[in-house]
Design a protein around this motif. Structure first.
Motif, PDB file in Angstrom:
ATOM      1  N   GLY A  32       0.616  -1.226   0.129  1.00 48.20           N
ATOM      2  CA  GLY A  32       0.228   0.067   0.165  1.00 48.20           C
ATOM      3  C   GLY A  32       0.876   1.295  -0.116  1.00 48.20           C
ATOM      4  O   GLY A  32       0.346   2.379   0.379  1.00 48.20           O
ATOM      5  N   GLU A  63       1.514   2.978  -2.533  1.00 43.54           N
ATOM      6  CA  GLU A  63       0.920   4.109  -3.261  1.00 43.54           C
ATOM      7  C   GLU A  63      -0.017   4.975  -2.631  1.00 43.54           C
ATOM      8  O   GLU A  63      -0.696   5.942  -3.196  1.00 43.54           O
ATOM      9  CB  GLU A  63       0.189   3.440  -4.525  1.00 43.54           C
ATOM     10  CG  GLU A  63      -1.100   2.614  -4.035  1.00 43.54           C
ATOM     11  CD  GLU A  63      -0.854   1.051  -3.415  1.00 43.54           C
ATOM     12  OE1 GLU A  63      -1.606   0.191  -3.361  1.00 43.54           O
ATOM     13  OE2 GLU A  63       0.676   0.860  -3.271  1.00 43.54           O
ATOM     14  N   ASN A  64      -0.536   4.691  -1.478  1.00 44.59           N
ATOM     15  CA  ASN A  64      -1.491   5.095  -0.770  1.00 44.59           C
ATOM     16  C   ASN A  64      -1.056   6.338   0.075  1.00 44.59           C
ATOM     17  O   ASN A  64      -1.744   7.379   0.733  1.00 44.59           O
ATOM     18  CB  ASN A  64      -2.200   4.582   0.275  1.00 44.59           C
ATOM     19  CG  ASN A  64      -3.220   3.431  -0.364  1.00 44.59           C
ATOM     20  OD1 ASN A  64      -3.927   3.630  -1.307  1.00 44.59           O
ATOM     21  ND2 ASN A  64      -3.170   2.141   0.226  1.00 44.59           N
ATOM     22  N   ILE A  99      -4.659   8.296   7.179  1.00 39.58           N
ATOM     23  CA  ILE A  99      -4.223   6.962   6.389  1.00 39.58           C
ATOM     24  C   ILE A  99      -3.794   6.006   7.554  1.00 39.58           C
ATOM     25  O   ILE A  99      -3.223   6.064   8.282  1.00 39.58           O
ATOM     26  CB  ILE A  99      -2.940   7.091   5.500  1.00 39.58           C
ATOM     27  CG1 ILE A  99      -3.299   8.387   4.510  1.00 39.58           C
ATOM     28  CG2 ILE A  99      -2.429   5.971   4.975  1.00 39.58           C
ATOM     29  CD1 ILE A  99      -1.798   8.446   3.767  1.00 39.58           C
ATOM     30  N   LYS A 139      -6.152   2.799   2.320  1.00 35.40           N
ATOM     31  CA  LYS A 139      -6.360   4.061   1.621  1.00 35.40           C
ATOM     32  C   LYS A 139      -6.848   5.142   2.756  1.00 35.40           C
ATOM     33  O   LYS A 139      -7.252   4.949   3.612  1.00 35.40           O
ATOM     34  CB  LYS A 139      -7.622   3.821   0.752  1.00 35.40           C
ATOM     35  CG  LYS A 139      -7.269   2.718  -0.299  1.00 35.40           C
ATOM     36  CD  LYS A 139      -8.174   2.391  -1.365  1.00 35.40           C
ATOM     37  CE  LYS A 139      -8.224   1.516  -2.317  1.00 35.40           C
ATOM     38  NZ  LYS A 139      -7.165   1.921  -3.026  1.00 35.40           N
TER      39      LYS A 139
END
Length: 245
Positions: free
Chosen positions: A19, A21-22, A143, A172
């Motif tokens: 994750g 990319e979050n 987050i 996310k």
């Protein structure tokens, strides 16, 4: 220094991460994580390209001597921010102000909603005072983050850490802009905190316990004290019985 410490941790422990990319490439965000180990505040920054600032006890930065200076340098190097925790209410307000300052600089702020490390690996109820107030006061996205197996690397009482791969799952971003400016409403604070804790639970797979971790630690300490007292009573009775014979 952050990169040298992070590089050493990644080389030695090879943490896996999902994750990434979050995490936004720029701009403020709050990273809300479960808390299993003292090392959580080191492993999470190690896998990120951006600096993340956590709150740490002021004592880590003010201890005297060479060891104290080395400790202070280490904590500064990994992005820890000193906060005086001498008074419960004052400490909470100082942590909130520090978090808001970090967010207003456009940086990443890390926080543990449980308020303390889990005593047994389970996920405990989040405290609404810090995370939710910073989020609602600033409008920054939250987050959720789950640390995996970090408590197994250096359990309480162990000096030498175990070389194994911890994991990090990053969820996310959660948008609470609908509640912006409502940081004085305790029901909203509770709702925001619970929503974040639910996402952390899904990421971590931990069993959720609907009490505060501080209360759980007191219960465990009381149980250990009672067990020790009972053991002492049994030993005393056995000694008296032997004497009587």
């Amino acid at each position: 220094m952050k990169f040298s410490i992070g590089g050493s941790l990644k080389l030695a422990f090879r943490p896996w991460v999902e994750g990434l990319e979050n995490i936004p490439a720029e701009g403020p965000a709050i990273l809300a994580s479960n808390h299993l180990s003292f090392s959580d505040s080191f492993f999470l920054p190690a896998v990120l390209d951006r600096k993340v600032t956590f709150i740490a006890k002021a004592e880590y930065f003010t201890s005297p001597g060479v060891k104290g200076k080395l400790t202070a340098a280490f904590f500064k190097g990994v992005g820890q921010l000193p906060v005086d925790r001498s008074g419960a209410r004052g400490a909470g307000e100082a942590a909130i102000k520090s978090g808001i300052d970090v967010i207003e600089r456009g940086e990443l702020f890390g926080i543990y909603p449980e308020g303390t490390r889990s005593p047994d690996g389970r996920l405990y109820r989040g405290k609404p005072g810090g995370l939710a107030r910073v989020a609602l006061a600033t409008g920054a996205p939250v987050i959720p983050v789950a640390m995996i197996d970090t408590e197994k690397i250096q359990p309480p009482g162990k000096v030498v850490p175990k070389l194994m791969r911890p994991g990090i799952r990053i969820g996310k971003p959660l948008d609470f802009s609908r509640y912006h400016g409502m940081d004085g409403d305790r029901f909203i604070l509770r709702s925001v905190t619970d929503e974040v804790m639910y996402e952390i639970m899904k990421l971590s797979g931990q069993e959720y316990v609907d009490i505060y971790a501080t209360a759980a630690k007191r219960q465990i300490a009381d149980a250990e004290k009672a067990a020790k007292a009972e053991k002492g009573d049994k030993a005393e009775k056995a000694e008296k019985a032997d004497t009587a014979e």
